[in-house]
Every structure is written in structure tokens, then in C-alpha cells.
Motif scaffolding. Sequence first.
Motif, mmCIF file in Angstrom:
data_model
loop_
_atom_site.group_PDB
_atom_site.id
_atom_site.type_symbol
_atom_site.label_atom_id
_atom_site.label_comp_id
_atom_site.label_asym_id
_atom_site.label_seq_id
_atom_site.Cartn_x
_atom_site.Cartn_y
_atom_site.Cartn_z
ATOM 1 N N THR A 273 13.677 37.618 -28.180
ATOM 2 C CA THR A 273 14.095 38.070 -29.510
ATOM 3 C C THR A 273 15.602 37.947 -29.683
ATOM 4 O OG1 THR A 273 14.361 40.329 -28.708
ATOM 5 C CG2 THR A 273 12.200 39.730 -29.598
ATOM 6 N N GLN A 274 16.288 37.635 -28.589
ATOM 7 C CA GLN A 274 17.753 37.528 -28.604
ATOM 8 C C GLN A 274 18.143 36.678 -27.383
ATOM 9 O OE1 GLN A 274 19.141 41.570 -28.163
ATOM 10 N NE2 GLN A 274 17.783 42.002 -26.456
ATOM 11 N N THR A 275 19.329 36.108 -27.416
ATOM 12 C CA THR A 275 19.782 35.334 -26.256
ATOM 13 C C THR A 275 20.403 36.235 -25.185
ATOM 14 O OG1 THR A 275 21.726 34.840 -27.620
ATOM 15 C CG2 THR A 275 20.124 33.065 -27.316
ATOM 16 N N SER A 276 20.392 37.546 -25.420
ATOM 17 C CA SER A 276 21.061 38.458 -24.485
ATOM 18 C C SER A 276 20.465 38.431 -23.083
ATOM 19 C CB SER A 276 21.042 39.888 -25.034
ATOM 20 O OG SER A 276 21.686 39.927 -26.292
ATOM 21 N N GLY A 277 19.190 38.026 -22.957
ATOM 22 C CA GLY A 277 18.593 37.910 -21.629
ATOM 23 C C GLY A 277 19.338 36.921 -20.739
ATOM 24 N N TYR B 15 13.303 34.325 -31.418
ATOM 25 C CA TYR B 15 12.079 34.474 -32.225
ATOM 26 C C TYR B 15 11.845 35.924 -32.623
ATOM 27 C CZ TYR B 15 11.342 29.983 -29.921
ATOM 28 O OH TYR B 15 11.491 28.711 -29.452
ATOM 29 N N ARG B 16 11.526 36.129 -33.894
ATOM 30 C CA ARG B 16 11.105 37.455 -34.340
ATOM 31 C C ARG B 16 10.047 37.276 -35.422
ATOM 32 N NH1 ARG B 16 16.869 40.899 -34.442
ATOM 33 N NH2 ARG B 16 17.587 40.030 -32.456
ATOM 34 N N ALA B 17 9.044 38.156 -35.403
ATOM 35 C CA ALA B 17 7.927 38.022 -36.341
ATOM 36 C C ALA B 17 8.341 38.529 -37.721
ATOM 37 C CB ALA B 17 6.718 38.786 -35.827
ATOM 38 N N HIS C 116 18.427 30.772 -34.409
ATOM 39 C CA HIS C 116 19.299 30.497 -33.268
ATOM 40 C C HIS C 116 20.367 31.566 -33.119
ATOM 41 C CE1 HIS C 116 17.509 26.639 -34.281
ATOM 42 N NE2 HIS C 116 17.750 26.242 -33.047
ATOM 43 N N GLN C 117 20.657 31.873 -31.871
ATOM 44 C CA GLN C 117 21.781 32.754 -31.587
ATOM 45 C C GLN C 117 22.714 32.057 -30.608
ATOM 46 O OE1 GLN C 117 20.373 36.538 -30.059
ATOM 47 N NE2 GLN C 117 20.147 37.380 -32.117
ATOM 48 N N CYS C 118 23.936 32.556 -30.568
ATOM 49 C CA CYS C 118 24.820 32.125 -29.500
ATOM 50 C C CYS C 118 25.375 33.379 -28.844
ATOM 51 C CB CYS C 118 25.950 31.242 -30.033
ATOM 52 S SG CYS C 118 27.023 30.649 -28.710
ATOM 53 N N GLU C 119 25.034 33.553 -27.587
ATOM 54 C CA GLU C 119 25.464 34.710 -26.806
ATOM 55 C C GLU C 119 26.792 34.389 -26.136
ATOM 56 O OE1 GLU C 119 23.241 37.073 -26.950
ATOM 57 O OE2 GLU C 119 24.087 38.590 -25.601
ATOM 58 N N GLY C 120 27.538 35.416 -25.819
ATOM 59 C CA GLY C 120 28.738 35.209 -25.014
ATOM 60 C C GLY C 120 28.841 36.319 -23.981
ATOM 61 N N TYR D 213 25.964 50.176 -32.706
ATOM 62 C CA TYR D 213 25.167 50.546 -31.538
ATOM 63 C C TYR D 213 24.299 49.384 -31.069
ATOM 64 C CZ TYR D 213 21.695 52.423 -28.451
ATOM 65 O OH TYR D 213 20.910 52.619 -27.360
ATOM 66 N N PHE D 214 24.388 49.039 -29.809
ATOM 67 C CA PHE D 214 23.410 48.200 -29.116
ATOM 68 C C PHE D 214 23.127 48.890 -27.793
ATOM 69 C CE2 PHE D 214 25.999 45.248 -31.681
ATOM 70 C CZ PHE D 214 25.010 44.690 -32.473
ATOM 71 N N PRO D 215 21.892 48.814 -27.293
ATOM 72 C CA PRO D 215 21.584 49.523 -26.044
ATOM 73 C C PRO D 215 22.376 48.991 -24.860
ATOM 74 C CG PRO D 215 19.577 48.776 -27.164
ATOM 75 C CD PRO D 215 20.728 48.142 -27.864
ATOM 76 N N PHE D 216 22.781 47.715 -24.908
ATOM 77 C CA PHE D 216 23.365 47.073 -23.724
ATOM 78 C C PHE D 216 24.875 46.968 -23.759
ATOM 79 C CE2 PHE D 216 23.187 43.516 -26.601
ATOM 80 C CZ PHE D 216 21.953 43.648 -27.225
ATOM 81 N N THR D 217 25.521 47.573 -24.773
ATOM 82 C CA THR D 217 26.990 47.597 -24.797
ATOM 83 C C THR D 217 27.464 49.016 -25.088
ATOM 84 O OG1 THR D 217 26.857 46.830 -27.091
ATOM 85 C CG2 THR D 217 27.447 45.194 -25.424
ATOM 86 N N LEU E 229 28.895 39.176 -36.590
ATOM 87 C CA LEU E 229 28.340 39.219 -35.234
ATOM 88 C C LEU E 229 28.382 40.599 -34.611
ATOM 89 C CD1 LEU E 229 30.964 38.995 -33.022
ATOM 90 C CD2 LEU E 229 30.901 36.663 -33.824
ATOM 91 N N GLY E 230 27.632 40.736 -33.514
ATOM 92 C CA GLY E 230 27.577 41.978 -32.758
ATOM 93 C C GLY E 230 28.240 41.762 -31.406
ATOM 94 N N ALA E 231 28.859 42.838 -30.884
ATOM 95 C CA ALA E 231 29.592 42.688 -29.630
ATOM 96 C C ALA E 231 29.778 44.049 -28.978
ATOM 97 C CB ALA E 231 30.952 42.042 -29.898
ATOM 98 N N ALA F 231 30.480 41.384 -24.161
ATOM 99 C CA ALA F 231 29.439 40.447 -24.577
ATOM 100 C C ALA F 231 29.426 40.397 -26.095
ATOM 101 C CB ALA F 231 28.076 40.896 -24.056
ATOM 102 N N PHE F 232 28.912 39.294 -26.606
ATOM 103 C CA PHE F 232 28.772 39.195 -28.068
ATOM 104 C C PHE F 232 27.587 38.297 -28.370
ATOM 105 C CE2 PHE F 232 31.905 36.108 -26.589
ATOM 106 C CZ PHE F 232 31.424 34.902 -27.092
ATOM 107 N N GLY F 233 27.079 38.457 -29.572
ATOM 108 C CA GLY F 233 25.961 37.606 -29.989
ATOM 109 C C GLY F 233 26.064 37.337 -31.472
ATOM 110 N N MET F 234 25.838 36.077 -31.836
ATOM 111 C CA MET F 234 25.943 35.758 -33.273
ATOM 112 C C MET F 234 24.765 34.905 -33.709
ATOM 113 S SD MET F 234 29.213 33.333 -32.926
ATOM 114 C CE MET F 234 29.745 32.983 -31.295
HETATM 115 N N1 PHE Z 1 21.659 40.670 -29.143
HETATM 116 C C1 PHE Z 1 22.261 41.328 -30.264
HETATM 117 C C2 PHE Z 1 21.393 41.030 -31.497
HETATM 118 O O1 PHE Z 1 20.507 40.218 -31.432
HETATM 119 C C3 PHE Z 1 23.676 40.858 -30.488
HETATM 120 C C4 PHE Z 1 24.597 41.278 -29.399
HETATM 121 C C5 PHE Z 1 24.803 40.493 -28.290
HETATM 122 C C6 PHE Z 1 25.294 42.499 -29.477
HETATM 123 C C7 PHE Z 1 25.681 40.888 -27.293
HETATM 124 C C8 PHE Z 1 26.152 42.886 -28.497
HETATM 125 C C9 PHE Z 1 26.339 42.087 -27.419
HETATM 126 O O2 PHE Z 1 21.603 41.604 -32.548
#
Ligand code: PHE
Length: 339
Positions: A168-172, A194-196, A207-211, A248-252, A279-281, A303-306
Amino acid sequence: LRHEVLSELAAVTDLKAWDAVRVATLGKSGRLTGLLKALGKMAPEERKLRGVALNRLRDELTQAVEERGRALEAAALEARLVAERVDVSLPPAPVQQGYIHPISRAIEEMTAIFGAMDFQVAEGPDIETDWHNFSALNTPAHHPARTDHDTFYLPPVPGLDVARVLRTQTSGVQIRTMLAQNPPIRIIAPGRTYRADHDATHSPMFHQCEGLVIGQDITLGHLKGCLIDFLRAFFGKPDMPVRFRSSYFPFTEPSLEVDIGWSRKTGEIGAGEDWLEVLGAGMVHARVLANCGLDPRTWQGFAFGMGVERLTMLKNGIPDLRSFYESDIRWLRHYGSDP
Ligand code: PHE
């Protein structure tokens, strides 16, 4: 015979007919050849007389046949040249050329901008384990954030004890990278997610781009500098206002949302009094580091994701998300770029 042959030669219009006259005159059993052969049976006196005349006739006819042959050959060549003439002044037929899809192009640009900041490209699978996609990212089963994602779950495989999802995200890829290589780490991970969900602003595949950056003295200041530089480069606006908002994100922890300036009135990006979320970060959560075997007292990072579609729509003024996947050649010609 002389008149006969000369008028036959004058009458032929192609090389095939010409050859028939030649054979019928000068060939082994041709008319003139027959007369010459007959000389042998004549009395010497007569043979001498007739021989001179016949030899002269043979020379004359041989020459006439050859001349006519050359003329016909030249005419045939001329006809071919006319028939096969190429008009070099005609405009060429247009070449069907392909275009780079705006998504591919945006990923190329992101890779180039982060590449210049020394980031490497990392990858992960589209079919991801529930653990990489959620649990290791501090999102265990029944965590409220899970329900935000409209996850596609894959049917369980008999004998295989892991639940699988379409990521559902490239964060994996953060998790996979931290498990696979030692810090310092500096990667981006562009790819499909992918999300339903399906409407004008949501697509079941996007598409996402993780960092991810991990080091020993990485701070929120690095995160801000890196993302400000990236956004200004990506949009080509060196003075673009960039704003960081708490989220808020669970992983940051802390988590941020990043906005860029724009004008609601003119639609212009990179200037104006309004804000657009892009983007989120955040700083990588200590629990995520620990899940990957990194001691949070030694290692920190951000980390960031867009969303690639979202950034591409804003950059190129593309109004409808669905148009990305319709393969409309007119749309591609307009928004795509030359290879
Ligand atoms: N994975 C988050 C999302 O899909 C974006 C994100 C990535 C946020 C990395 C923080 C850090 O919304």
C-alpha cells in the motif's frame, strides 16, 4: 531479304521480339545463314560473285540488328528510370514516434535530483509481506492506521505462514534496505503501490517514491534541507516556499506533512498565498530502527514518501488522475516527452 529484315527490325518494340528477328536472320538456322551455307554447293565462279554480295549483306544486317538492339535497350532503361523515379521534393511520411510517459519521466527526474545528492535507487516487491508493509513499520494488526489503506490482501498460501498484500506504500523498502545493508544509508525507492480505491483522485494502482537516510548525526534540519532542495529542483522554482506541518505516521516521530506555496486564484505553483500538501515525512521511529536491528542510540535518520502522480499532476497541470492509465495517444503526445 534485306528489306524484309530491315522492316522487321523497325517494327519490333521490345527486346524479346528483337531477339526473335536476330535468331531468325543470323542464328544457326537463320535465313542469311542458310544462304551463306548454300554457297558451298555452288560452282567457284558463281560462289565468288554471290559470296561478295552475301558477305556485304551479312555485315550490313549484323550492324542493323546490333544498332536496333542498343536502341531498344536504351529505351527500356529510360522507361525504367521514369517508372522508378523518386520525387525527392515530396514531404516525408511522418515517423510514428513514441513518448516517455509522464510517470516514467517524473521518476527519472526524481532519480536524477536525488542522485546528485548521492542517493541510490532501491527496490522491493509489489507483492509484499504484511510484516514489511505494516508490522515492521510500527503498524501492527488492529492498529487504527491500517484501516486508512484499503489494503488488497492476497489469499493465504497453504503451508506458507506469512500474510501477503499488494504493498500500500513504498515504505516497506525502508525495512528491506535497513535489513540488507549497513548504515549509512541514503536511498530512494520509486515504484508501484496499490489501494482498493477508485475515483477521480484515487487509482487502485499508483506510484510512490520513498526516501530513507540513516546515519549517526542525522537531524530534522537535514530532512528539511533535503526536501526543500528537492522540491525546488523538481518544480524548477529556486524560490518556491515550502512549509512543514506536524502530522502523524506510525513509522516516524516526529511526523511532518510538507506543503508548497501556490495561488488558488491563478493556479500558479511556487508562489502565492495558499498551500498544497505534496508529501509525508519524518524522523524514523526508534521502534522501526530496532525492528531492523539498528540501535536508535547510535543511528538516526529521516524518511519521506511522495505520490508520483500527484506531483506530476501539479507540475504539468494534469487535471484527472485516471488519464495517466488510459494510454490515449493524444494525451501522451501532449504530456509525454521525447525520448
Ligand atoms: N508511506 C506514507 C504514505 O503512504 C508516506 C511516508 C513515507 C510518510 C515515509 C513518512 C515517511 O502516506
